[in-house]
Design a protein around this motif. Structure first.
Motif, mmCIF file in Angstrom:
data_model
loop_
_atom_site.group_PDB
_atom_site.id
_atom_site.type_symbol
_atom_site.label_atom_id
_atom_site.label_comp_id
_atom_site.label_asym_id
_atom_site.label_seq_id
_atom_site.Cartn_x
_atom_site.Cartn_y
_atom_site.Cartn_z
ATOM 1 N N UNK A 11 44.440 51.221 34.772
ATOM 2 C CA UNK A 11 43.517 50.104 35.023
ATOM 3 C C UNK A 11 42.631 49.791 33.819
ATOM 4 N N UNK A 12 42.195 48.537 33.728
ATOM 5 C CA UNK A 12 41.296 48.143 32.633
ATOM 6 C C UNK A 12 39.870 47.922 33.124
ATOM 7 N N UNK A 13 39.609 48.190 34.401
ATOM 8 C CA UNK A 13 38.250 48.098 34.933
ATOM 9 C C UNK A 13 38.130 49.032 36.128
ATOM 10 N N UNK A 14 36.964 49.656 36.261
ATOM 11 C CA UNK A 14 36.677 50.470 37.439
ATOM 12 C C UNK A 14 35.271 50.152 37.933
ATOM 13 N N UNK A 15 35.075 50.407 39.204
ATOM 14 C CA UNK A 15 33.761 50.215 39.817
ATOM 15 C C UNK A 15 33.417 51.520 40.544
ATOM 16 N N UNK A 16 32.676 52.416 39.870
ATOM 17 C CA UNK A 16 32.362 53.706 40.482
ATOM 18 C C UNK A 16 31.740 53.540 41.874
ATOM 19 N N UNK A 17 32.207 54.355 42.797
ATOM 20 C CA UNK A 17 31.710 54.286 44.168
ATOM 21 C C UNK A 17 32.469 53.316 45.052
ATOM 22 N N UNK A 18 33.326 52.504 44.472
ATOM 23 C CA UNK A 18 34.116 51.539 45.232
ATOM 24 C C UNK A 18 35.166 52.263 46.072
ATOM 25 N N UNK A 19 35.541 51.671 47.166
ATOM 26 C CA UNK A 19 36.573 52.253 48.023
ATOM 27 C C UNK A 19 37.966 52.126 47.413
ATOM 28 N N UNK A 20 38.178 51.132 46.541
ATOM 29 C CA UNK A 20 39.518 50.894 46.019
ATOM 30 C C UNK A 20 39.635 51.053 44.505
ATOM 31 N N UNK A 70 26.232 62.254 36.062
ATOM 32 C CA UNK A 70 25.493 60.997 36.195
ATOM 33 C C UNK A 70 26.435 59.804 35.993
ATOM 34 N N UNK A 71 26.163 58.700 36.684
ATOM 35 C CA UNK A 71 26.921 57.468 36.441
ATOM 36 C C UNK A 71 26.701 57.023 35.000
ATOM 37 N N UNK A 72 27.770 56.588 34.364
ATOM 38 C CA UNK A 72 27.629 56.059 33.007
ATOM 39 C C UNK A 72 27.096 54.638 33.071
ATOM 40 N N UNK A 73 26.616 54.156 31.944
ATOM 41 C CA UNK A 73 26.168 52.766 31.869
ATOM 42 C C UNK A 73 27.374 51.845 31.976
ATOM 43 N N UNK A 74 27.160 50.687 32.539
ATOM 44 C CA UNK A 74 28.213 49.682 32.572
ATOM 45 C C UNK A 74 28.578 49.334 31.132
ATOM 46 N N UNK A 75 29.833 49.054 30.917
ATOM 47 C CA UNK A 75 30.283 48.708 29.578
ATOM 48 C C UNK A 75 31.724 49.099 29.365
ATOM 49 N N UNK A 76 32.134 49.096 28.108
ATOM 50 C CA UNK A 76 33.520 49.334 27.735
ATOM 51 C C UNK A 76 33.659 50.736 27.158
ATOM 52 N N UNK A 77 34.679 51.455 27.614
ATOM 53 C CA UNK A 77 34.976 52.814 27.175
ATOM 54 C C UNK A 77 36.427 52.873 26.705
ATOM 55 N N UNK A 78 36.681 53.659 25.678
ATOM 56 C CA UNK A 78 38.028 53.831 25.136
ATOM 57 C C UNK A 78 38.714 54.979 25.859
ATOM 58 N N UNK A 94 46.905 53.879 24.735
ATOM 59 C CA UNK A 94 45.472 53.752 24.455
ATOM 60 C C UNK A 94 45.009 52.406 24.965
ATOM 61 N N UNK A 95 43.727 52.340 25.271
ATOM 62 C CA UNK A 95 43.181 51.092 25.751
ATOM 63 C C UNK A 95 41.707 51.232 26.038
ATOM 64 N N UNK A 96 41.194 50.237 26.713
ATOM 65 C CA UNK A 96 39.790 50.269 27.104
ATOM 66 C C UNK A 96 39.670 50.057 28.601
ATOM 67 N N UNK A 97 38.594 50.567 29.148
ATOM 68 C CA UNK A 97 38.280 50.357 30.550
ATOM 69 C C UNK A 97 36.850 49.867 30.613
ATOM 70 N N UNK A 98 36.616 48.854 31.410
ATOM 71 C CA UNK A 98 35.272 48.339 31.607
ATOM 72 C C UNK A 98 34.714 48.901 32.906
ATOM 73 N N UNK A 99 33.572 49.535 32.811
ATOM 74 C CA UNK A 99 32.885 50.060 33.993
ATOM 75 C C UNK A 99 31.905 48.982 34.472
ATOM 76 N N UNK A 100 32.074 48.559 35.724
ATOM 77 C CA UNK A 100 31.235 47.515 36.296
ATOM 78 C C UNK A 100 30.465 48.069 37.491
ATOM 79 N N UNK A 101 29.385 47.381 37.866
ATOM 80 C CA UNK A 101 28.620 47.772 39.059
ATOM 81 C C UNK A 101 29.111 47.044 40.268
#
Length: 101
Positions: A11-20, A70-78, A94-101
């Protein structure tokens, strides 16, 4: 010409705490023996997650958007991953994942 397709999805995006969409992990079709490693790095290069030698398709083996509890800050991670195929060959991703709220 012989073309083989591995069917790897990360995946290229995750939402910590999300059900899916709470985890970054390696999803794979047939032909994959194991994931040798999955590593996630912060914007300054710190390793925020590492998992070695696991089976694909298990979200709980992946990164949940936390670092040191701890939850990381929203943003892009490699991220970097190495996958071992059934024939013993290795594929690197390799790629990036965006952490969103």
């Amino acid at each position: 010409v012989n073309v083989e397709q591995t069917n790897i999805y990360i995946p290229n995006a995750i939402k910590p705490g999300s059900a899916q969409d709470a985890y970054l992990t390696v999803y794979a079709g047939e032909g994959v023996r194991k994931v040798d490693y999955l590593r996630v790095y912060s914007r300054i290069g710190a390793t925020v997650f590492e998992r070695l030698d696991f089976q694909p398709n298990d979200p709980l083996k992946g990164w949940n958007g936390r670092w040191n509890g701890q939850k990381v800050q929203c943003g892009v991670y490699l991220w970097l991953a190495r996958v071992e195929l059934l024939d013993g060959s290795l594929e690197y991703f390799e790629g990036t994942v965006t952490v969103v709220e």
